[in-house]
Structures are given as C-alpha cells and as structure tokens.
Design an enzyme around this catalytic site. Structure first.
Site, PDB file in Angstrom:
ATOM      1  N   TYR A 142       0.861  -1.190   0.000  1.00  0.00           N
ATOM      2  CA  TYR A 142       0.000   0.000   0.000  1.00  0.00           C
ATOM      3  C   TYR A 142       0.890   1.230   0.000  1.00  0.00           C
ATOM      4  O   TYR A 142       1.706   1.417   0.900  1.00  0.00           O
ATOM      5  CB  TYR A 142      -0.916   0.034   1.227  1.00  0.00           C
ATOM      6  CG  TYR A 142      -1.858   1.219   1.193  1.00  0.00           C
ATOM      7  CD1 TYR A 142      -3.100   1.109   0.568  1.00  0.00           C
ATOM      8  CD2 TYR A 142      -1.502   2.440   1.737  1.00  0.00           C
ATOM      9  CE1 TYR A 142      -3.964   2.197   0.497  1.00  0.00           C
ATOM     10  CE2 TYR A 142      -2.351   3.532   1.669  1.00  0.00           C
ATOM     11  CZ  TYR A 142      -3.574   3.403   1.052  1.00  0.00           C
ATOM     12  OH  TYR A 142      -4.414   4.488   0.973  1.00  0.00           O
ATOM     13  N   ASP A 242       9.177   2.939   1.512  1.00  0.00           N
ATOM     14  CA  ASP A 242       7.962   3.580   2.010  1.00  0.00           C
ATOM     15  C   ASP A 242       7.850   3.272   3.508  1.00  0.00           C
ATOM     16  O   ASP A 242       7.454   2.176   3.896  1.00  0.00           O
ATOM     17  CB  ASP A 242       6.753   3.044   1.239  1.00  0.00           C
ATOM     18  CG  ASP A 242       5.427   3.615   1.715  1.00  0.00           C
ATOM     19  OD1 ASP A 242       5.389   4.219   2.805  1.00  0.00           O
ATOM     20  OD2 ASP A 242       4.420   3.442   1.011  1.00  0.00           O
ATOM     21  N   LYS A 245       4.068   4.247   7.232  1.00  0.00           N
ATOM     22  CA  LYS A 245       3.355   3.621   8.343  1.00  0.00           C
ATOM     23  C   LYS A 245       4.281   2.997   9.380  1.00  0.00           C
ATOM     24  O   LYS A 245       3.919   2.887  10.550  1.00  0.00           O
ATOM     25  CB  LYS A 245       2.405   2.548   7.796  1.00  0.00           C
ATOM     26  CG  LYS A 245       1.323   2.114   8.766  1.00  0.00           C
ATOM     27  CD  LYS A 245       0.312   1.225   8.062  1.00  0.00           C
ATOM     28  CE  LYS A 245      -0.812   0.812   8.995  1.00  0.00           C
ATOM     29  NZ  LYS A 245      -1.755  -0.113   8.322  1.00  0.00           N
TER      30      LYS A 245
END
Length: 445
Positions: A142, A242, A245
């Site tokens: 994601y 990434d 999160k």
C-alpha cells in the site's frame, strides 16, 4: 449526542468512498492511548489511527507547538513563499535520515499532506530523473490512495483499481505461508523475478515497505532488502523505502530499514510525522525532487501548523524515549501474544496461526486451524468487532490479520490490558458470541 446517534449522522452525511469501517466507532475525544465515546465510555486504542497518532492523542508538546503556530501562522504554505518551521523541518529530516555514502550530489525534502502524495511525487521524480517509466512494486503493498501511488499499490489493484500501466508486481516474501511453498526459497525466487524485470532497463524505481503493513504485517526475511539494494545499484534504478506507516520509531528503531542495515535512495514518511496533522515527506536526491520545477503543486503543502507539529514529533523522537519504549513494549506485546497462542485451554488460541512484527507493529494471523493455516477472514472481523465491544480498538488488514499499532507512548499496564481484551475477543469470537449479522454492515477492506 450519543455514540449511536453520532454514527447515524455520519452515515447520512459523510461520503462512503473515504470510509474503512469494521465496527460503529464514534469518538469525541482522546488522550494518550485512550479514545472516549460520547457518553464517556473509554476505549484502549491499539491502532493509533493507523499509526497517524503515533505519539498518542493530545500529546502536550505537540499541542503546544500547534497552538503557537496557529496563532501566528505566516501564511498557509511553502508554495510561493517560505517560513521558518518549513525550512527547519526539512533540515531536521535531512539530518535524521541517513544518506547513502555513494550518493552523488545534494538531497532535498518534499513536504506534503499524506503518504499518498509523497510516494506519488517520489515516483514521478524517479521517472523524470531516469527517463524510464517502469516501477517495480509488491503484491499486498500500500503506497497511497491517489495517482501513481494508488496504481502501484497491490491492495488497491487487487480490489479493482486500475494498475499503473508501467508497474510490475512481485510477491513480497513471507516466512509464514511463503508463495513458493518453502521459506528457504522465497527470497531467491522473489529476487529472481525482480532481476528479470530490471534487466530490461526500463525501471525507474523499486518501491517497497521495509515491513509490509496492510499486506499482513510481513517481516522481510534476511537478505531481501539487501538483495533489492544490490539489484537497483546493478541496473541503475532508484530504491524507495515507504516508511509512511512503519517509520519514525514504530519498529523500535528510528527508521525501519535499520533492522536490515540497508539504506534506500529515497525514503517517504507520513502518518506519525504530523502527530495527527496532515503531513508527509519524501527525502532523496535533488536530481529526483528538484525537477521539473512547480510540477507538484498543492496550495497548503508545508503549512506552518503541520510543520510545527512535525518538528515537535521529531524532537520527541530525537530524545529517544518513544523509540526505546516501542522496542520494549513491542517485546512485551509479542511475548504475551505468543504465550496466548500456546495456551491449549483457551478456545481461541488454536486460531492464532502466527504472531509477527517488529517493535509496536505487530500482526496476529487468524486461521481456521493452526495446522491447516487457512485464513479465517470472518473470525478476524468478528474478533475486531468483539474487541470494540469490550473496549479495544484494533483493525484487520489483509482480511485475516489483526494489526496492533498502539501509540509509541503506550505503558506496560496498557499493553497488559490490551492483550487481555484482545485475547478475550478472540475467545468470544471463536465461541460464536458475535453473529454474522453484527459484522455484515462493515465491509472493511
């Protein structure tokens, strides 16, 4: 207004396209690791708003910084001007994020609103800098809900969103239920597929989560991230981590990639960076983030209020206590959950197939039976619903994995209480306490 009434008004007024609901949660305030419903019922928050409230709700240092900034804000953007908090935040990020020793040239920081735009800008910059259009991403990944970032998100594509026309998806290696059927071969096989795609020399960037969150809390096996680094160097592609999160202390290190000792070319941050305010960043080479000028315009990016919150968050992380607490409380959380999974007398323990993660990013995989390892999405949904009824907020990812990401400020007693509530919820769900009708209105993912 009561909690059910507030939720009813929400259903009539707020667009469904921005809802990811698992139970009728309606809250009016929060403090630390606690959310408070209208009427005063308190819930222990083991999501931290999908990690966005990483320092807890209403942290006094962030409240102070935001209050001061909003009272004297110099405009609303860095679009056509600059201001002290924007520049200082960018400089803090450059100091905190390591640069590759081989990097030739200066680095820059893109300040945005969310991980979606940070990843989108990073990917577009890589395409412009390399003259290549291809992107390698991973199944279950994601990276955002808009633009290129959505098109390279395996979760969105699997749900029917259009894939970016130049994306190649590779499997994310998993030790539990590896796609090859053998944990010993899962990394070599994944890297073989990546090499095959890179060999065409059309790939601008490889984007990967150093701990895959929404795809099931998958911990990268040894050698995976290192292999990606070597392949990107060999074929002249950028490597993007990434950490929207899983970064900023969540895994027990300031950066999640520190677990594997691999430094990316570009790192993207978000969620916890703003302490609950909209803020993201991409940190990488000037060659990627400087050009074309004015190609990533949003009027309120780098607004002083969010930047002030971001500076307060980074200062807390630099002090070190949230990172240390994430490591310590993560070990406690994982240990208590492993103990539950091994308890033969508990009615739900046989449905815990795996407990995995790093720091305060822990996944509990719910299965029909431990021997068969078949995912049990319905039992997972019922567990999350029952946990909410008991006073705990935790959400499922990938259908059958309960994601536990409490604020980095969570206490030892709160971890104990949270595990008590969660394991009772698993037991109750296994015993049929929650009906199919109770979870039917909540589509989740």
């Amino acid at each position: 207004m009561s909690s059910p009434s507030l939720y009813c008004h929400d259903e009539q007024a707020i667009a469904g396209v921005e809802k990811l609901r698992f139970f009728p949660l309606a809250v009016e305030s929060g403090r630390g690791c606690v959310l408070v419903e209208p009427g005063g019922r308190e819930l222990l928050d083991f999501s931290a708003s999908w990690t966005a409230s990483g320092m807890g709700h209403g942290h006094p240092d962030i409240v102070s910084a935001v209050s001061k900034a909003i009272a004297t804000a110099p405009g609303a953007s860095i679009l056509s001007m600059t201001h002290p908090d924007g520049v200082a935040l960018a400089e803090q990020l450059l100091a905190l994020v390591p640069s590759r020793p081989s990097l030739d040239g200066p680095r820059r920081v893109y300040l945005g609103h969310a991980g979606s735009d940070a990843n989108d800008v990073a990917l577009r910059g890589c395409r412009h800098a390399t003259g290549r259009s291809g992107v390698i991403a991973f199944q279950g990944g994601y990276h955002g809900g808009l633009g290129i970032a959505q098109g390279v998100s395996g979760i969105h594509v699997d749900s029917g969103s259009p894939a970016d026309p130049h994306v190649t998806f590779a499997p994310y290696p998993a030790s539990y239920q590896p796609h090859t059927g053998d944990a010993a071969t899962v990394v070599p096989e994944t890297l073989r597929r990546v090499r095959l795609a890179l060999a065409a020399r059309t790939i601008a960037a490889v984007i990967v989560e150093p701990l895959q969150s929404d795809g099931g809390l998958l911990v990268p096996p040894p050698g995976f991230l290192e292999g990606l680094r070597q392949l990107c160097d060999e074929y002249g592609s950028y490597l993007i981590f990434d950490e929207v999160k899983v970064g900023l202390g969540r895994t027990g290190f300031l950066h999640a990639f520190e677990h594997d000792g691999v430094v990316p070319d570009i790192i993207t941050l978000g969620k916890a960076l703003g302490g609950g305010r909209p803020l993201s960043a991409a940190i990488g080479p000037a060659a990627v983030l400087d050009h074309p000028t004015a190609s990533a315009l949003m009027t309120t990016v780098g607004n002083p209020v969010s930047c002030a919150a971001g500076r307060a968050v980074l200062e807390l992380l630099e002090e070190g206590e949230p990172v240390r607490n994430a490591a310590e409380r993560g070990k406690q959380l994982s240990g208590l959950l492993h103990a539950y999974a091994c308890a033969p007398v508990r009615p739900g323990s046989a449905h815990v197939g795996d407990v995995r993660g790093r720091g305060l990013s822990i996944g509990v995989e719910i299965v029909k039976s431990r021997d068969g390892k078949m995912p049990d999405d319905k039992l997972t949904a019922k567990t999350a619903f029952r946990a909410w009824e008991l006073g705990l907020v935790a959400y499922p990812v990938r259908g059958n994995v309960l994601e536990l990401t409490p604020p980095l400020t969570v206490s030892e007693l709160e971890i104990e209480r949270g595990v008590e509530l969660l394991t009772r919820a698993i037991d109750d769900a296994a015993l049929g306490v929650v009906s199919d009708a109770a979870i039917e209105p909540y589509s989740g993912w």
